[in-house]
Structure formats: C-alpha cells, structure tokens
Design an enzyme around this catalytic site. Structure first.
Site, mmCIF file in Angstrom:
data_model
loop_
_atom_site.group_PDB
_atom_site.id
_atom_site.type_symbol
_atom_site.label_atom_id
_atom_site.label_comp_id
_atom_site.label_asym_id
_atom_site.label_seq_id
_atom_site.Cartn_x
_atom_site.Cartn_y
_atom_site.Cartn_z
ATOM 1 N N CYS A 98 39.116 46.019 29.331
ATOM 2 C CA CYS A 98 40.259 45.661 30.181
ATOM 3 C C CYS A 98 40.848 44.347 29.693
ATOM 4 O O CYS A 98 40.157 43.333 29.631
ATOM 5 C CB CYS A 98 39.808 45.533 31.640
ATOM 6 N N CYS A 102 47.906 43.441 33.017
ATOM 7 C CA CYS A 102 48.786 44.456 33.602
ATOM 8 C C CYS A 102 49.065 44.203 35.080
ATOM 9 O O CYS A 102 50.152 44.485 35.574
ATOM 10 C CB CYS A 102 48.169 45.833 33.440
ATOM 11 N N THR A 189 40.907 41.094 38.842
ATOM 12 C CA THR A 189 40.793 41.258 37.402
ATOM 13 C C THR A 189 41.661 40.231 36.688
ATOM 14 O O THR A 189 42.866 40.201 36.896
ATOM 15 C CB THR A 189 41.246 42.682 37.003
ATOM 16 N N GLU A 256 35.652 40.404 36.972
ATOM 17 C CA GLU A 256 36.182 40.537 38.335
ATOM 18 C C GLU A 256 35.658 39.367 39.152
ATOM 19 O O GLU A 256 34.503 38.959 38.997
ATOM 20 C CB GLU A 256 35.712 41.847 38.993
ATOM 21 N N HIS A 291 51.086 50.360 38.938
ATOM 22 C CA HIS A 291 49.741 50.194 38.408
ATOM 23 C C HIS A 291 49.103 51.551 38.098
ATOM 24 O O HIS A 291 48.284 51.656 37.171
ATOM 25 C CB HIS A 291 48.879 49.395 39.384
ATOM 26 N N TYR A 295 47.607 52.950 34.121
ATOM 27 C CA TYR A 295 46.342 53.563 33.731
ATOM 28 C C TYR A 295 46.538 54.699 32.725
ATOM 29 O O TYR A 295 45.594 55.095 32.042
ATOM 30 C CB TYR A 295 45.601 54.071 34.968
ATOM 31 N N CYS A 298 46.416 52.045 29.377
ATOM 32 C CA CYS A 298 45.248 51.223 29.034
ATOM 33 C C CYS A 298 43.981 52.050 28.912
ATOM 34 O O CYS A 298 43.195 51.885 27.962
ATOM 35 C CB CYS A 298 45.069 50.096 30.050
ATOM 36 N N GLU A 446 36.637 51.322 37.657
ATOM 37 C CA GLU A 446 38.030 50.871 37.806
ATOM 38 C C GLU A 446 38.987 52.054 37.734
ATOM 39 O O GLU A 446 40.016 52.076 38.415
ATOM 40 C CB GLU A 446 38.371 49.841 36.736
#
Length: 481
Positions: A98, A102, A189, A256, A291, A295, A298, A446
């Site tokens: 990650c 984003c 994150t 996190e 968001h 996904y 990423c 996640e």
C-alpha cells in the site's frame, strides 16, 4: 513539486506523538517498523520526477494552472479518472504494498464537490475554504491523509445516542475563531507519512447529530493529537538482525494508526462542514465511490507482483509446465484483470459534478469494490496453493547464514538445479509476505474492509441498480401492461 528527498526531509520537521509497542517513538522517519511505509509513500514523489511516467503521475491544476502531482489533482475529465487507476496500478507494481496516498486524493475530490453544493444550498463558505487549503497543498506538493472511519462504538446507535459521545469524532466547543474536536479515527493509512489530515464524517447524519457532521483539515502533528501504531503480522521481522530474506519485502510496506483527537482546535478557514447533516451523507458516498474505484488500480498492481512471484516459484520448483499449474496462473490473471476492467469501466463512465470536478459512475465503482472483497483472496489462495508448504516452513535467514546449518539448507531446499537456493527462499518469503505477512494487511483485509465492507457496496448496488427500469424492459418484451 517536491523531490523524493525533499519530501522525506519535510517529514523530519513534524513532531508526531506516536506510540508503538508501549513506547514513544522519537524518530518516526527512521523507525524500522514505519520506514518501509514511508518508502512506499515516497515512491509517489519519485515516479513523478521520472519523465517516462509524467503523463500518469502529473496533471495540470484547475486551481492554479500549474503542473501538480496527480495525487493532489482534482479530476477534470474521464481521462483523469482513467489515468488515476493506471497510476495506482503502476505504483502497486513498483511497491507490492500500500502506497497510502490514494485516501487523501479521494477525500479531496469528495470534499471539493460536496462543499460546492453545501454552499449552494446553505449559503456557507466551505468551498472557498477548501479551495484555499487545497491550493496550498498543490503549491507545496504536500501529502494529505484522508480520515473517515470512526470507531463507532455501539453500531446499533446513532452518533449522538452513544453512551460515550467521543466514539464518533465531534465538535465539543464552538468559538468565534473555530471549533474544538474530540474523538478518534481508526485504520488510518499513511497518516505518519502525511503533512495534513483531511477529516470527514463516517456515516450519513440525521437531526440531533449536528456536532458529528464535521469536516476539516489540520496538521498531522497538531496539538492534542496522539497516535498509536497498529500491529501487523510478522512486523517485528523488520527489526531483526537478519531481515533481508525473512521480511519478504525489505524496502516497501504500509502502516495503520489509531488517531486520537483530544480537544484539537480547528480554525474557521480550515472547516469544510460544520453541522449541515444533510450533506454528510453526500460526502461519505462520494468519497466511498472514489476510493472503491481506487481499488481497481492499486490492488491490481500488487496482484501483478504476486502473480509474478507465483510463476517464479513454480518455475523454481520445476512444475511450471504442468497443465493444472498453468490453469491456476491463468485464473489468477483473469481475476486480476477483471478488477482492473471494473476500475477502468467506472472511470470511463464518470461525469462532472456541479463544482466541475468529475465523479466516477457510482454503481460500477461499487461493483468494482465488491469484486475486490473476493478476488484478491482467491488470487492469494492460488498463490499459496502453488507456492507449497515450504513458503511457511523454510528455516530463517539466520539459520541460512549460520555456517553450521547453511550447507544443509542450501542442499535440501534446492529446487531446479540451476536456480540458487537463496533466490527460491526469497520468492517464497515474498509470497508469504503478501498473503499472510505485513503486506497482507493492505492486500487482503484492506480489500475486504477498506472503503467499506462488502455489505456497504451491496446496499449501494441495490440503491443504484435501477430495478424498476429493468422491470419495465421485461414487461415490454413480455407484452405486459
């Protein structure tokens, strides 16, 4: 724009109050647990400097007309939305983790359009506040963490009905100059690698929840903010003397944190929503949509690395030509590209909001994320299937370096004769890292819970699926009045 080196040095000027494993961290930038996540984040600056990635990594600001990092850009077309997904896939490929930036980008685009429509309806000045803040972000190429998720307490009660009012972040005092807020944001994150945090409500609000309908920005090291690092599987491998092989991915990672706000002061010009409950839901829905689109980029890039590692593993074991092995690699690729197709699809069908920035197709974005809650798990299962048990039973690097045991490990962990044993160990540790180690946090749980857990997408799919239109189509074909 900042260089990678300038970005890293800028973080040293922050005074974050971070705790991990029961102790205060004095040097967050160089902390061995945190540093891999910083390296991932820094890649967003590094690639923006590379001419071959300029078209994906940079854009022209609608606020200033200047060249900016795409992570600070407000989408102005469907082409921007598509390039965002392609950029995210690229970064996933480069880091296998990650890269964290984003969330701030998605938050900014949601807040930008929501403040415009809030002002239009309520006569407020939130949009100008946000434009001023985001112009600064673009001009200084700052990193911004987006913060939506509250701890929520009793899920059966609204924010204002909780036994402890702080279980949702809220305004505790209003003054002529601004507000004081208290509460916490969970699962944050990239917070430790950001200069500012952009806070949003976590759910739609109703009458009585006015103090909870709040959006604002503040420095990540603002007075009254305390940070507690989240624990990850295999995280202490990063601190071991031999952590080159065993850690799986030595350079990159994620993190996190639990972010606690204890009477943090927010000046008026940094407030973007303050009691307008009718617009909290709009902000939540738009952020979630952006968001969920993310996904489709990423996680696909990370999946590319996992598929590559799995192919290497079967080649090193000498079984790559087996038909069932080939078929499983094909299935992994099929699942991964399906996710990417969804990310591109919801982007290509985007449309402008009243403020002028572009919003993805929300139905397709929710379909994208619904698939993300499933397919990475299937890809990881197939990777573990093909990697074999040695992925989790091979001896440690310390034993491999020990002269008394090295030759045994070198001899008995050999696969194909031409492949160095150490290379095989490295590939298997990478697969372990991505499917059950530190990187699995960003790739699996996640994928399940980030941007909303599976039921959240199903609710939106039901709402946006236009079932009545589909019934009319069926009635017309069946000749039913």
């Amino acid at each position: 724009m900042m260089t990678k080196e300038q970005y890293i040095e800028s973080l040293r000027k922050l005074h974050l109050k971070l705790y991990r494993f029961g102790k205060r961290v004095e040097n967050v930038v160089d902390d061995p647990i945190v540093r891999p996540s910083l390296n991932s984040f820094a890649t967003t600056y590094e690639l923006a400097e590379d001419p071959q990635y300029e078209d994906l990594m940079t854009a022209t600001s609608n606020l200033t007309g200047k060249k900016v990092n795409r992570f600070t850009h407000l989408h102005q077309s469907t082409d921007d939305l598509i390039k965002k997904v392609k950029m995210q896939r690229l970064l996933g490929q480069k880091t296998a983790a990650c890269f964290q930036r984003c969330v701030g980008m998605d938050a900014a685009n949601a807040v930008y359009s929501t403040t415009y429509e809030t002002d239009e309806a309520c006569g407020t000045k939130y949009h100008e506040n946000f434009k001023k803040f985001w112009t600064m972000v673009q001009d200084e190429d700052l990193a911004v963490d987006g913060a939506m998720t509250d701890v929520k307490g009793d899920r059966g009660l609204s924010p204002s009905k909780q036994a402890d009012p702080d279980l949702f972040l809220h305004v505790v005092e209003r003054t002529p100059d601004g507000v004081y807020v208290t509460g916490a944001k969970a699962h944050q994150t990239g917070y430790l690698n950001s200069h500012y945090v952009l806070v949003m409500p976590t759910i739609s609000m109703r009458e009585g929840d006015e103090d909870y309908a709040v959006s604002f920005a503040c420095p990540t090291d603002a007075e009254g903010i305390t940070l507690i690092l989240g624990r990850q599987s295999c995280d202490t491998r990063k601190t071991e003397e031999y952590n080159d092989i065993d850690v799986g991915n030595k350079q990159y990672g994620g993190h996190e944190v639990l972010v606690i706000f204890d009477r943090v002061f927010i000046p008026n010009d940094m407030i973007f929503l303050n009691g307008e409950t009718a617009f909290a839901g709009m902000m939540v829905e738009r952020f979630a949509g952006y968001h969920r689109q993310s996904y489709g980029g990423c996680k696909v890039g990370v999946g590319d690395v996992l598929i590559g590692a799995t192919q290497l593993a079967v080649e090193m074991a000498g079984c790559a030509k087996a038909s069932h092995v080939k078929d499983k690699i094909i299935e992994m690729t099929h699942l991964n590209e399906t996710l990417y197709a969804c990310g591109i699809a919801c982007s290509s069908q985007g449309a402008p909001t009243k403020s002028g920035n572009y919003l993805i197709d929300l139905l397709l974005a929710n379909v994208c994320k619904q698939n993300v809650t499933r397919f990475p798990y299937d890809i990881a299962r197939l990777a573990q299937d093909l990697a074999g048990g040695l992925m989790v039973t091979q001896p440690s690097e310390a034993d491999y370096r020990n002269p008394e045991t090295h030759d045994y490990i070198e001899k008995y962990l050999k696969g194909v004769a031409s492949v160095p044993t150490e290379d095989r160990m490295r590939v298997l540790r990478l697969i372990e890292n991505m499917t059950m180690g530190t990187a699995a946090v960003g790739y699996l749980p996640e994928s399940m819970h980030g941007a909303g857990s599976p039921q959240a997408q199903r609710i939106m799919i039901a709402r946006q699926g236009n079932i009545e239109m589909k019934k009319k189509l069926a009635k017309a074909i069946a000749r039913i009045d």
